[in-house]
Design an enzyme around this catalytic site. Structure first.
Site, PDB file in Angstrom:
ATOM      1  N   THR A  27       4.098   3.698 -18.437  1.00 12.82           N
ATOM      2  CA  THR A  27       3.644   4.967 -17.815  1.00 12.82           C
ATOM      3  C   THR A  27       3.112   4.797 -16.454  1.00 12.82           C
ATOM      4  O   THR A  27       1.886   4.912 -16.288  1.00 12.82           O
ATOM      5  CB  THR A  27       2.659   5.778 -18.813  1.00 12.82           C
ATOM      6  OG1 THR A  27       3.157   5.868 -20.037  1.00 12.82           O
ATOM      7  CG2 THR A  27       2.347   7.189 -18.226  1.00 12.82           C
ATOM      8  N   GLU A  69      10.610  -8.553  -9.114  1.00 15.76           N
ATOM      9  CA  GLU A  69      12.034  -8.217  -9.775  1.00 15.76           C
ATOM     10  C   GLU A  69      13.207  -9.069  -9.040  1.00 15.76           C
ATOM     11  O   GLU A  69      13.990  -8.273  -9.153  1.00 15.76           O
ATOM     12  CB  GLU A  69      12.057  -6.761  -9.992  1.00 15.76           C
ATOM     13  CG  GLU A  69      10.861  -5.918 -10.833  1.00 15.76           C
ATOM     14  CD  GLU A  69      11.418  -4.625 -10.975  1.00 15.76           C
ATOM     15  OE1 GLU A  69      11.886  -4.217 -12.117  1.00 15.76           O
ATOM     16  OE2 GLU A  69      11.305  -3.774  -9.872  1.00 15.76           O
ATOM     17  N   LEU A 124       7.003   5.726 -11.936  1.00 13.92           N
ATOM     18  CA  LEU A 124       8.026   6.174 -12.501  1.00 13.92           C
ATOM     19  C   LEU A 124       7.997   7.018 -13.668  1.00 13.92           C
ATOM     20  O   LEU A 124       8.336   8.134 -13.787  1.00 13.92           O
ATOM     21  CB  LEU A 124       9.231   4.991 -12.234  1.00 13.92           C
ATOM     22  CG  LEU A 124      10.660   5.517 -12.484  1.00 13.92           C
ATOM     23  CD1 LEU A 124      11.537   4.748 -11.697  1.00 13.92           C
ATOM     24  CD2 LEU A 124      11.195   5.303 -13.955  1.00 13.92           C
ATOM     25  N   SER A 180       9.009  -0.957  -3.407  1.00 11.12           N
ATOM     26  CA  SER A 180       8.436  -1.343  -4.535  1.00 11.12           C
ATOM     27  C   SER A 180       8.130  -2.857  -4.887  1.00 11.12           C
ATOM     28  O   SER A 180       7.293  -3.227  -5.205  1.00 11.12           O
ATOM     29  CB  SER A 180       8.989  -0.852  -6.071  1.00 11.12           C
ATOM     30  OG  SER A 180      10.439  -1.431  -5.951  1.00 11.12           O
ATOM     31  N   LYS A 216      23.524   1.262  -6.084  1.00  5.25           N
ATOM     32  CA  LYS A 216      22.178   1.443  -5.868  1.00  5.25           C
ATOM     33  C   LYS A 216      21.637   0.051  -5.060  1.00  5.25           C
ATOM     34  O   LYS A 216      20.570   0.032  -4.476  1.00  5.25           O
ATOM     35  CB  LYS A 216      21.514   1.326  -7.275  1.00  5.25           C
ATOM     36  CG  LYS A 216      19.713   1.587  -7.065  1.00  5.25           C
ATOM     37  CD  LYS A 216      19.430   3.170  -6.891  1.00  5.25           C
ATOM     38  CE  LYS A 216      17.903   2.906  -6.494  1.00  5.25           C
ATOM     39  NZ  LYS A 216      17.028   2.944  -7.732  1.00  5.25           N
TER      40      LYS A 216
END
Length: 312
Positions: free
Chosen positions: A11, A274, A14, A262, A192
């Site tokens: 949570t 990431e 996003l 991000s 993307k």
């Protein structure tokens, strides 16, 4: 009224935003939280949004997945660096033949889910969202919000538009979230990455926002070269990205509000990057097909160095 139960695993900026929108629209939503658990169970969620601010004084908040009800749709909104937790988090909360909706950046995420849990349907979602978590249970939505959804079938075969994906799309649309459906999830994920690989990678390596990368002729050229390499990677897996799409992404970023990506936020906050999902997996996928992507490889090696150094 739909009786589908939704679970949000993660949570944050996003998951918190989309989950709150779904609850505000009257859906039954259950939120798994970590550090914010006490605060959110007591005070709920606050969303500041360009589409209108709202507060949910009461939400179904949990810090233990075994206490959550089994849900029809489980939304994975964790950072991919936490995907090693999914083998513990997913099985207790997903109904038999339920849907796992993967709202994460990168490539080859859905096959990982398929290995963890077999009796489910997997949908991949690509979120075009500028949103930050600015405090406990407090999310600030700055821009965009659209999601592209595609059904995952083994080896990313094109899956078409199923009744199941249409129902979930309707739930999101009723909550005021723009949805586009794709028959080819692999192509959508590569598209993307045309944006994600250059801007996330360079923002960390060069310590720059998107507007700074676009304002300088040298870095703009570098962005473009990286985009064409992503297209070469896509082609190695049988997916074609048109040159016009690359131009659209460049134009779109010039018009965008100055944005700290991000990955840059994670770097500044000393969180794991990431790198594997967004850059390593596409690089390996292309190399497996005999295509070498030198600029992306260079980006990957620099990011691995910075990520390791940043953790100490």
């Amino acid at each position: 009224m739909c009786d589908r139960k939704y679970a949000i695993i993660g949570t944050g900026a996003l998951g918190g935003f989309y989950g709150a929108k779904l609850q505000q629209a009257g859906l039954d939503v259950h939120f798994l939280l970590n550090s914010d658990y006490e605060h959110v169970s007591q005070y709920g969620l606050i969303v500041e949004s360009k589409d209108g601010d709202f507060t949910l004084p009461q939400v179904n908040a949990y810090n233990d997945v075994t206490k959550m009800p089994q849900c029809d749709v489980v939304i994975i909104a964790l950072k991919t660096t936490q995907n090693y937790l999914l083998s513990k988090l997913l099985p207790p909360v997903i109904k038999n033949n339920g849907v796992v909706l993967v709202l994460q950046n990168g490539l080859d995420l859905e096959p990982e889910i398929a290995q963890i849990i077999s009796n489910v349907n997997i949908i991949g979602g690509l979120c075009f969202l500028c949103s930050n978590k600015v405090g406990q249970g407090h999310i600030r939505h700055l821009d965009y919000g659209q999601i592209v959804l595609g059904e995952y079938i083994l080896n990313y075969e094109a899956a078409g538009i199923t009744n199941r994906i249409q129902q979930i799309a309707n739930d999101f649309q009723n909550a005021g979230i723009a949805i586009e459906l794709t028959e080819d999830l692999l192509l959508a994920r590569w598209k993307k990455l045309v944006w994600n690989i250059p801007y996330n990678g360079l923002s960390v390596i060069l310590n720059a926002r998107t507007d700074e990368l676009m304002a300088d002729s040298y870095t703009r050229q570098l962005v473009e070269q990286l985009m064409y390499e992503v297209a070469a990677g896509a082609k190695s897996t049988g997916r074609i990205i048109a040159d016009s799409f690359i131009q659209t992404m460049l134009d779109y970023t010039v018009k965008m509000k100055p944005y700290r990506t991000s990955m840059k936020i994670d770097y500044d906050e000393h969180r794991s990057l990431e790198v594997e999902a967004i850059i390593g997996n596409p690089l390996r996928k292309a190399q497996g097909a005999g295509v070498f992507l030198p600029q992306i490889s260079c980006l990957y090696n620099q990011l691995k160095f910075l990520d390791n150094r940043n953790k100490h």
